[in-house]
Scaffold this motif. Sequence first.
Motif, mmCIF file in Angstrom:
data_model
loop_
_atom_site.group_PDB
_atom_site.id
_atom_site.type_symbol
_atom_site.label_atom_id
_atom_site.label_comp_id
_atom_site.label_asym_id
_atom_site.label_seq_id
_atom_site.Cartn_x
_atom_site.Cartn_y
_atom_site.Cartn_z
ATOM 1 N N ARG A 78 -17.578 -12.927 -33.525
ATOM 2 C CA ARG A 78 -17.768 -12.756 -32.083
ATOM 3 C C ARG A 78 -16.395 -12.813 -31.403
ATOM 4 N N VAL A 79 -16.305 -12.163 -30.265
ATOM 5 C CA VAL A 79 -15.053 -12.114 -29.511
ATOM 6 C C VAL A 79 -14.519 -13.516 -29.230
ATOM 7 N N SER A 80 -15.401 -14.444 -28.927
ATOM 8 C CA SER A 80 -14.964 -15.804 -28.586
ATOM 9 C C SER A 80 -14.183 -16.481 -29.709
ATOM 10 N N HIS A 81 -14.370 -16.026 -30.962
ATOM 11 C CA HIS A 81 -13.650 -16.606 -32.097
ATOM 12 C C HIS A 81 -12.279 -15.987 -32.304
ATOM 13 N N VAL A 82 -12.012 -14.859 -31.638
ATOM 14 C CA VAL A 82 -10.800 -14.085 -31.896
ATOM 15 C C VAL A 82 -9.892 -13.983 -30.670
ATOM 16 N N MET A 83 -10.469 -13.977 -29.480
ATOM 17 C CA MET A 83 -9.735 -13.720 -28.242
ATOM 18 C C MET A 83 -8.670 -14.773 -27.947
ATOM 19 N N ASN A 84 -7.761 -14.409 -27.054
ATOM 20 C CA ASN A 84 -6.814 -15.363 -26.483
ATOM 21 C C ASN A 84 -7.556 -16.018 -25.318
ATOM 22 N N PRO A 85 -7.916 -17.300 -25.438
ATOM 23 C CA PRO A 85 -8.731 -17.922 -24.395
ATOM 24 C C PRO A 85 -7.939 -18.309 -23.145
ATOM 25 N N GLU A 86 -6.630 -18.278 -23.223
ATOM 26 C CA GLU A 86 -5.812 -18.655 -22.066
ATOM 27 C C GLU A 86 -4.674 -17.649 -21.854
ATOM 28 N N PRO A 87 -5.014 -16.413 -21.527
ATOM 29 C CA PRO A 87 -3.949 -15.436 -21.308
ATOM 30 C C PRO A 87 -3.162 -15.753 -20.033
#
Length: 158
Positions: A78-87
């Motif tokens: 899922r995106v939540s496992h891969v994304m940059n959570p604090e861009p």
Amino acid sequence: MRVSDILRIQDKALYTVAPDTRLSECVITMADQDIGSLVVMDRHILAGLLTFSEVIRVLARRQKELRQGPTPPVAELRVSHVMNPEPIVAQPDMDLHVLRSLMVSHHQSYIPVVARGLLQGVVSFHDVAKAVHEQQSFENRMLMSYIGDWPAPEHAVR
């Protein structure tokens, strides 16, 4: 020049996904739309940013893990496992030079633009380079016009 000036002349649509979107769907969207990032939104709030860099990193990590044994398919991530959570984010009134400095110092090629908590768009390093090039070209033409008898460039880029 300000970030809002870049947003005004952009000709790209803004693509967003939810944190629970499958990575495989994101890769298809990015490839089909020829875009390098997707903004991750959770209930109209910026939750993160997914770029091709995060996709490549997870593919490389999974390839290394495969050497050690079976792992779940990347397509199920899922995106939540891969994304940059604090861009890093920019504001529309931010000066272009400040934005460029942020992008370089944080090694971030895509930056969401947020005003009063609302997503306004995404600015890429390419957008910044293009805006600077166009601004400098315009200034050069104005200076040459002011000087008057300046020789025309052999290979003018417009």
